[in-house]
Write an enzyme that holds these catalytic residues in place. Structure first.
Site, PDB file in Angstrom:
ATOM      1  N   THR A 193       0.632  -1.194  -0.076  1.00 34.79           N
ATOM      2  CA  THR A 193      -0.065  -0.205   0.357  1.00 34.79           C
ATOM      3  C   THR A 193       0.732   1.491   0.417  1.00 34.79           C
ATOM      4  O   THR A 193       0.878   2.331   0.838  1.00 34.79           O
ATOM      5  CB  THR A 193      -1.207   0.072   0.660  1.00 34.79           C
ATOM      6  N   SER A 409     -11.259   5.778  12.713  1.00 36.11           N
ATOM      7  CA  SER A 409     -11.432   6.411  13.946  1.00 36.11           C
ATOM      8  C   SER A 409     -10.962   7.735  13.943  1.00 36.11           C
ATOM      9  O   SER A 409      -9.658   7.679  12.489  1.00 36.11           O
ATOM     10  CB  SER A 409     -11.317   5.707  14.904  1.00 36.11           C
TER      11      SER A 409
END
Length: 409
Positions: A193, A409
């Site tokens: 990634t 979050s």
């Protein structure tokens, strides 16, 4: 904290002739952070890229591959963070194409001349209204001295911007190389990634640059692993603007070609290693060297088995010389006719295992002294041939779990 990695100074990152960059804070996911980057390239630039081999590749990867194959001459790149635009179906493809169309409109190009990159959370759609406004701002701010801003604008869970720059003497002149990368987790070969962008003002013919980009990726971004997960958005692009009169590489056989290629390769390795040093929760930078393999595939199997093993990686985090875990990983790497009596293992300069068993002179305190270091080399000799390879990885810490548990979050 990153392992022996510092924020580069803006002054150390050289502008590359033919490259302009601009960024924006578009609030793609979080407020008050750079999250959109636009790169504009001079006409005649050569551009090549390699991409993830994950079959669930993101919409931007699909669009990039199509635009490179179209052969219209890439003139711009656009990157957003915060949303990967992966797992988004037809809407994701439409959004990626709309992004390239917006950049093309502002720069007077065709959409096929624009590459698009996204990184961030998977399975969420891009907030296109904010992204398109951000592109307006980034294009309005295009300039030549923005490499550190560019490195910051492509970060996700990275703790530091990653960039490299150098000037290289070639013949009677100089060429400049500057690049940025991002990545900290979901890092595994083919690729990770990660995003990597490397620019030079050397003139390099497209077929040569295509070969060199693949070779640079294999020596760098395809030799790093943090957690063994191959992501959906991985991309590595090299751009050559041809603005320097110092070199003109048309075949790759020119006397100066090896100097230029080596400079690109070294810059690629530096950018890839920076990703490992900033791996999520990393406290150790680990080099795995496998030698005397029958072929490179064998060497890679062993290196990745060690580098992906949670048991090995947690032992490194604990600075625990539980080195039997390394030998176990060598054994399950997938070499069916491996002769364990020929295997030698070194931890740093310490000779740990001889002919498949514990070296008679090895003492636990020797291994402990190496394991206490922040940079460690594991060296395995297989006794099968002359092939060798090197892979870079990290340990697994408590913080790695926390970062990925809290990612959304």
């Amino acid at each position: 904290m990153p392992v022996n990695l510092n924020v580069p100074s803006a002054e150390s990152l050289h502008p590359v002739a033919g490259v302009d960059m601009g960024y924006a804070m578009a609030q793609i996911r979080k407020p008050n952070r750079k999250d959109v980057l636009v790169v504009s390239l001079s006409e005649g630039a050569s551009v090549a890229g390699v991409f993830t081999k994950n079959r669930f590749c993101a919409a931007p990867v699909q669009v990039c591959q199509a635009h490179l194959q179209a052969g219209k001459g890439i003139r711009a790149l656009v990157v957003n963070t915060g949303c990967a635009n992966a797992g988004t179906g037809e809407r994701g493809l439409a959004d990626a194409r709309a992004t390239t169309a917006k950049v093309a409109e502002l720069l007077g190009l065709s959409p096929e001349q624009v590459l698009v990159f996204s990184t961030g959370v998977i399975l969420e759609n891009l907030p296109m209204d904010r992204l398109l406004l951000g592109i307006d701002q980034a294009v309005a701010g295009l300039g030549k001295a923005n490499w550190l801003d560019a490195a910051t604008a492509i970060m996700t869970t990275d703790t530091l911007p990653k960039a490299t720059s150098r000037k290289v003497k070639v013949g009677q002149g100089d060429i400049t190389l500057s690049g940025v990368s991002k990545g900290a987790g979901m890092i595994r070969p083919n690729m990770a990634t990660m995003l990597g962008f490397l620019c030079t003002d050397a003139r390099i013919a497209p077929p040569v640059l295509d070969r060199w980009t693949k070779a640079c990726a294999d020596a760098s971004f395809n030799r790093i692993t943090i957690d063994g997960d191959t992501s959906t958005n991985d991309s590595f692009v090299i751009m050559a603007t041809g603005q320097s009169a110092a070199v003109n590489i048309q075949t790759g056989d020119e006397p100066e070609a090896s100097v230029v290629f080596q400079a690109l390769r070294e810059a690629s390795i530096e950018l890839a290693q920076a990703i490992v040093r900033d791996g999520e929760g990393a406290t150790k930078f680990i080099t795995i060297e496998v030698e005397e393999a029958g072929n490179e595939d064998e060497a890679l199997k062993v290196a990745y088995a060690i580098g992906h093993s949670p048991l090995v990686k947690t032992a490194f985090f604990a600075s625990d010389p539980n080195l039997g875990r390394i030998l176990a990983a060598v054994g399950y790497a997938g070499i069916d006719d491996l002769d364990q009596t020929k295997i030698q293992l070194y931890l740093g300069d310490v000779y740990v295992a001889k002919n498949g068993g514990r070296h008679p002179d090895y003492r636990e305190e020797q291994g402990q002294a190496v394991m206490n270091q922040s940079e460690i080399t594991v060296r395995v000799l297989l006794g099968r041939g002359k092939a060798r390879t090197t892979v870079w990885t990290t340990d697994f810490s408590h913080e790695y779990v926390s970062i990925n548990a809290d990612y959304r979050s």
